[in-house]
Design a protein around this motif. Structure first.
Motif, mmCIF file in Angstrom:
data_model
loop_
_atom_site.group_PDB
_atom_site.id
_atom_site.type_symbol
_atom_site.label_atom_id
_atom_site.label_comp_id
_atom_site.label_asym_id
_atom_site.label_seq_id
_atom_site.Cartn_x
_atom_site.Cartn_y
_atom_site.Cartn_z
ATOM 1 N N TRP A 41 38.639 44.944 34.257
ATOM 2 C CA TRP A 41 39.245 44.043 35.557
ATOM 3 C C TRP A 41 38.879 44.893 36.875
ATOM 4 O O TRP A 41 38.504 44.408 37.706
ATOM 5 C CB TRP A 41 40.536 43.603 35.380
ATOM 6 N N THR A 42 39.231 45.708 36.765
ATOM 7 C CA THR A 42 39.247 46.839 38.035
ATOM 8 C C THR A 42 37.623 46.846 38.335
ATOM 9 O O THR A 42 37.103 46.834 39.517
ATOM 10 C CB THR A 42 39.596 48.206 37.929
ATOM 11 N N TRP A 43 36.627 47.299 37.441
ATOM 12 C CA TRP A 43 35.118 47.332 37.694
ATOM 13 C C TRP A 43 34.894 45.912 38.198
ATOM 14 O O TRP A 43 34.100 45.824 39.257
ATOM 15 C CB TRP A 43 34.536 47.722 36.398
ATOM 16 N N ALA A 44 35.330 44.857 37.497
ATOM 17 C CA ALA A 44 34.725 43.635 37.845
ATOM 18 C C ALA A 44 35.074 43.224 39.087
ATOM 19 O O ALA A 44 34.458 42.591 40.010
ATOM 20 C CB ALA A 44 35.557 42.463 36.656
ATOM 21 N N ASP A 45 36.123 43.521 39.657
ATOM 22 C CA ASP A 45 36.886 43.193 41.037
ATOM 23 C C ASP A 45 36.179 44.048 42.035
ATOM 24 O O ASP A 45 35.678 43.276 43.117
ATOM 25 C CB ASP A 45 38.352 43.529 41.180
ATOM 26 N N PHE A 46 35.925 45.341 41.838
ATOM 27 C CA PHE A 46 35.425 46.116 42.879
ATOM 28 C C PHE A 46 33.838 45.800 42.962
ATOM 29 O O PHE A 46 33.095 46.056 43.981
ATOM 30 C CB PHE A 46 35.462 47.634 42.588
ATOM 31 N N THR A 50 33.473 39.234 39.529
ATOM 32 C CA THR A 50 34.315 38.096 39.543
ATOM 33 C C THR A 50 34.101 37.286 40.430
ATOM 34 O O THR A 50 34.115 35.812 40.241
ATOM 35 C CB THR A 50 35.796 38.552 39.707
ATOM 36 N N LYS A 51 33.903 37.416 41.563
ATOM 37 C CA LYS A 51 33.586 36.711 42.938
ATOM 38 C C LYS A 51 31.966 35.809 42.656
ATOM 39 O O LYS A 51 32.105 34.885 42.994
ATOM 40 C CB LYS A 51 33.538 37.453 44.156
ATOM 41 N N ARG A 52 31.019 36.634 42.146
ATOM 42 C CA ARG A 52 29.808 36.190 41.656
ATOM 43 C C ARG A 52 29.902 34.928 40.818
ATOM 44 O O ARG A 52 29.306 34.066 40.986
ATOM 45 C CB ARG A 52 28.873 37.177 41.619
ATOM 46 N N LYS A 53 30.867 35.142 39.757
ATOM 47 C CA LYS A 53 30.907 34.238 38.579
ATOM 48 C C LYS A 53 31.690 33.085 39.028
ATOM 49 O O LYS A 53 31.372 32.040 38.730
ATOM 50 C CB LYS A 53 31.622 34.912 37.605
#
Length: 80
Positions: A41-46, A50-53
């Protein structure tokens, strides 16, 4: 990923109930999937994943709504 979270919760439950081979594991070993979930989750946010999806999902909803409205109005749909 949600799989890490589900696996971590399952392992914690098995450890707490002292069920099967998990009962003999150390607590930190049952928590490893939860740590991996936090890392994911940390990697996905940074990274912006997450925003792209979320933007892709919103764009698809928008396109689907426009196509549905055109169909209801009897207009010809544009090929993609």
């Amino acid at each position: 990923m949600m799989w890490f979270l589900a696996l971590g919760l399952l392992l914690m439950l098995l450890k707490w109930l002292e069920f099967g081979p998990v009962a003999e594991w150390a607590w930190w070993q049952t928590m490893v999937p939860l740590g991996l979930a936090i890392v994911w989750w940390t990697w996905a946010d940074f990274s912006g994943y997450t925003k792209r999806k979320r933007m892709e999902k919103d764009a698809k909803r928008h396109d689907d709504r426009i196509q549905r409205l055109r169909k209801n109005l009897g207009q010809i749909q544009r090929p993609k």
